[in-house]
Design a protein around this motif. Structure first.
Motif, PDB file in Angstrom:
ATOM      1  N   ALA A  94      13.010  -3.457   0.006  1.00  0.00           N
ATOM      2  CA  ALA A  94      11.851  -3.164  -0.843  1.00  0.00           C
ATOM      3  C   ALA A  94      11.800  -4.114  -2.035  1.00  0.00           C
ATOM      4  N   TRP A  95      12.952  -4.403  -2.600  1.00  0.00           N
ATOM      5  CA  TRP A  95      13.010  -5.327  -3.748  1.00  0.00           C
ATOM      6  C   TRP A  95      12.545  -6.718  -3.340  1.00  0.00           C
ATOM      7  N   LEU A  96      12.912  -7.154  -2.146  1.00  0.00           N
ATOM      8  CA  LEU A  96      12.514  -8.476  -1.676  1.00  0.00           C
ATOM      9  C   LEU A  96      11.008  -8.583  -1.453  1.00  0.00           C
ATOM     10  N   THR A  97      10.336  -7.478  -1.208  1.00  0.00           N
ATOM     11  CA  THR A  97       8.880  -7.523  -1.049  1.00  0.00           C
ATOM     12  C   THR A  97       8.162  -7.653  -2.380  1.00  0.00           C
ATOM     13  N   GLY A  98       8.871  -7.435  -3.488  1.00  0.00           N
ATOM     14  CA  GLY A  98       8.263  -7.556  -4.811  1.00  0.00           C
ATOM     15  C   GLY A  98       8.348  -6.310  -5.657  1.00  0.00           C
ATOM     16  N   VAL A  99       8.955  -5.245  -5.143  1.00  0.00           N
ATOM     17  CA  VAL A  99       9.097  -4.006  -5.906  1.00  0.00           C
ATOM     18  C   VAL A  99      10.167  -4.187  -6.971  1.00  0.00           C
ATOM     19  N   GLU A 100       9.919  -3.662  -8.164  1.00  0.00           N
ATOM     20  CA  GLU A 100      10.933  -3.710  -9.218  1.00  0.00           C
ATOM     21  C   GLU A 100      12.168  -2.920  -8.781  1.00  0.00           C
ATOM     22  N   TRP A 101      13.361  -3.416  -9.169  1.00  0.00           N
ATOM     23  CA  TRP A 101      14.596  -2.763  -8.737  1.00  0.00           C
ATOM     24  C   TRP A 101      14.669  -1.314  -9.204  1.00  0.00           C
ATOM     25  N   SER A 102      14.093  -1.009 -10.352  1.00  0.00           N
ATOM     26  CA  SER A 102      14.114   0.357 -10.867  1.00  0.00           C
ATOM     27  C   SER A 102      13.352   1.324  -9.958  1.00  0.00           C
ATOM     28  N   GLU A 103      12.425   0.810  -9.145  1.00  0.00           N
ATOM     29  CA  GLU A 103      11.649   1.637  -8.231  1.00  0.00           C
ATOM     30  C   GLU A 103      12.013   1.392  -6.770  1.00  0.00           C
ATOM     31  N   ALA A 104      13.007   0.548  -6.533  1.00  0.00           N
ATOM     32  CA  ALA A 104      13.378   0.190  -5.169  1.00  0.00           C
ATOM     33  C   ALA A 104      13.960   1.381  -4.409  1.00  0.00           C
ATOM     34  N   GLY A 105      14.610   2.300  -5.111  1.00  0.00           N
ATOM     35  CA  GLY A 105      15.169   3.475  -4.449  1.00  0.00           C
ATOM     36  C   GLY A 105      14.087   4.339  -3.832  1.00  0.00           C
ATOM     37  N   LYS A 106      13.041   4.604  -4.600  1.00  0.00           N
ATOM     38  CA  LYS A 106      11.922   5.399  -4.089  1.00  0.00           C
ATOM     39  C   LYS A 106      11.197   4.657  -2.978  1.00  0.00           C
ATOM     40  N   ALA A 107      11.002   3.361  -3.159  1.00  0.00           N
ATOM     41  CA  ALA A 107      10.313   2.565  -2.149  1.00  0.00           C
ATOM     42  C   ALA A 107      11.122   2.501  -0.858  1.00  0.00           C
ATOM     43  N   GLY A 108      12.438   2.327  -0.982  1.00  0.00           N
ATOM     44  CA  GLY A 108      13.290   2.294   0.200  1.00  0.00           C
ATOM     45  C   GLY A 108      13.280   3.617   0.946  1.00  0.00           C
ATOM     46  N   TRP A 109      13.238   4.716   0.187  1.00  0.00           N
ATOM     47  CA  TRP A 109      13.164   6.030   0.819  1.00  0.00           C
ATOM     48  C   TRP A 109      11.867   6.191   1.598  1.00  0.00           C
ATOM     49  N   LEU A 110      10.767   5.697   1.055  1.00  0.00           N
ATOM     50  CA  LEU A 110       9.485   5.756   1.760  1.00  0.00           C
ATOM     51  C   LEU A 110       9.531   4.949   3.050  1.00  0.00           C
TER      52      LEU A 110
END
Length: 276
Positions: A166-182
């Motif tokens: 998720a971080w590599l797609t451009g998501v901030e690391w602080s929100e990467a946990g939520k994005a990865g869960w999605l």
């Protein structure tokens, strides 16, 4: 080309029906390409549902969902050709695409088409229920374990794995946990559930940029349930190539999932000003 274009607005099994008369003539590379694009895009009916889910929390949700499905199609073509390239002299102008599908009359075509469509729908519905139930069963088995104050689930495990993705797609690391869960929810419980969860996230808990990137990353049929749907649907349409489909479907899932991430990465590489 016709199947790829149809996949932008039709489902992964509906689009092969459009070219059913030529399915037995497709090369291995062409068959894989059709499968990957079907997993990388979504149907028009689901676009409307996703736009309705995200409408209250994101502006112009319908436009983003439409663009996501369109852009993911060439991304799927690219990945499919890289993973299983066309063998020289097999496809294109060198192939024989003479149709062997014949009907005795218009009524015969309607009756046979209806019967085939009904068989596909029934098989797809049953397989989707079973695959989602299997994921739920695994979650029940893992439910006795706790990690970081919560039950362990397949989605959570995949969420940690997908954080750097998720971080590599451009998501901030602080929100990467939520994005990865999605992303984990999409892969295991279908993208429809993932969009529902994305729509539930309050505006203040996720930035507009991350929500937009997740819209592109989630907008595709690449999930475990779709593996069963692809095998079942294509087995009905082309039973003589069922073994070949079984050998390609997991590679197709990987390529289709990666195609949506590529689409999100393209959007993430754009200037931040466009998200304001």
């Amino acid at each position: 080309a016709l199947a790829v274009a149809a996949n932008i607005f039709l489902g992964m099994i509906e689009s092969p029906i459009v070219i059913r008369a030529y399915l037995d003539k497709l090369t291995r590379s062409e068959l894989f390409l059709m499968m990957v694009v079907g997993l990388a895009t979504v149907a028009g009916s689901t676009m409307v549902a996703y736009a309705a889910i995200l409408g209250p929390v994101m502006s112009n949700a319908a436009g983003h969902v439409l663009v996501a499905s369109i852009v993911s199609a060439p991304a799927g073509v690219l990945l499919a050709r890289i993973i299983i390239p066309e063998t020289a002299g097999e496809g294109g102008v060198a192939a024989d695409y003479e149709s062997a599908l014949k009907y005795d009359s218009a009524i015969d075509a309607i009756v046979k088409g209806t019967a085939d469509g009904l068989m596909v729908v029934l098989n797809i519905s049953a397989v989707l229920i079973v695959f989602v139930a299997l994921v739920a069963l695994v979650n029940v088995m893992l439910g006795g374990f706790w990690l970081f104050g919560d039950h362990v689930t397949v989605e959570r495990l995949l969420g940690w794995l997908f954080m750097p993705v998720a971080w590599l797609t451009g998501v901030e690391w602080s929100e990467a946990g939520k994005a990865g869960w999605l992303l984990g929810v999409k892969l295991t419980l279908t993208e429809f559930v993932a969009f529902i969860e994305l729509g539930k996230v309050p505006a203040g808990e996720m930035s507009e940029r991350t929500r937009m990137l997740m819209t592109y990353a989630l907008c595709g049929f690449a999930n475990i349930g779709s593996v069963g749907i692809t095998v079942t649907g294509l087995s009905v349409l082309m039973p003589e190539r069922r073994e070949e489909v079984l050998g390609l479907v997991w590679k197709g899932l990987f390529a289709g999932f990666l195609a949506t991430l590529m689409t999100a990465a393209v959007v993430g590489a754009m200037p931040a000003a466009i998200f304001r």
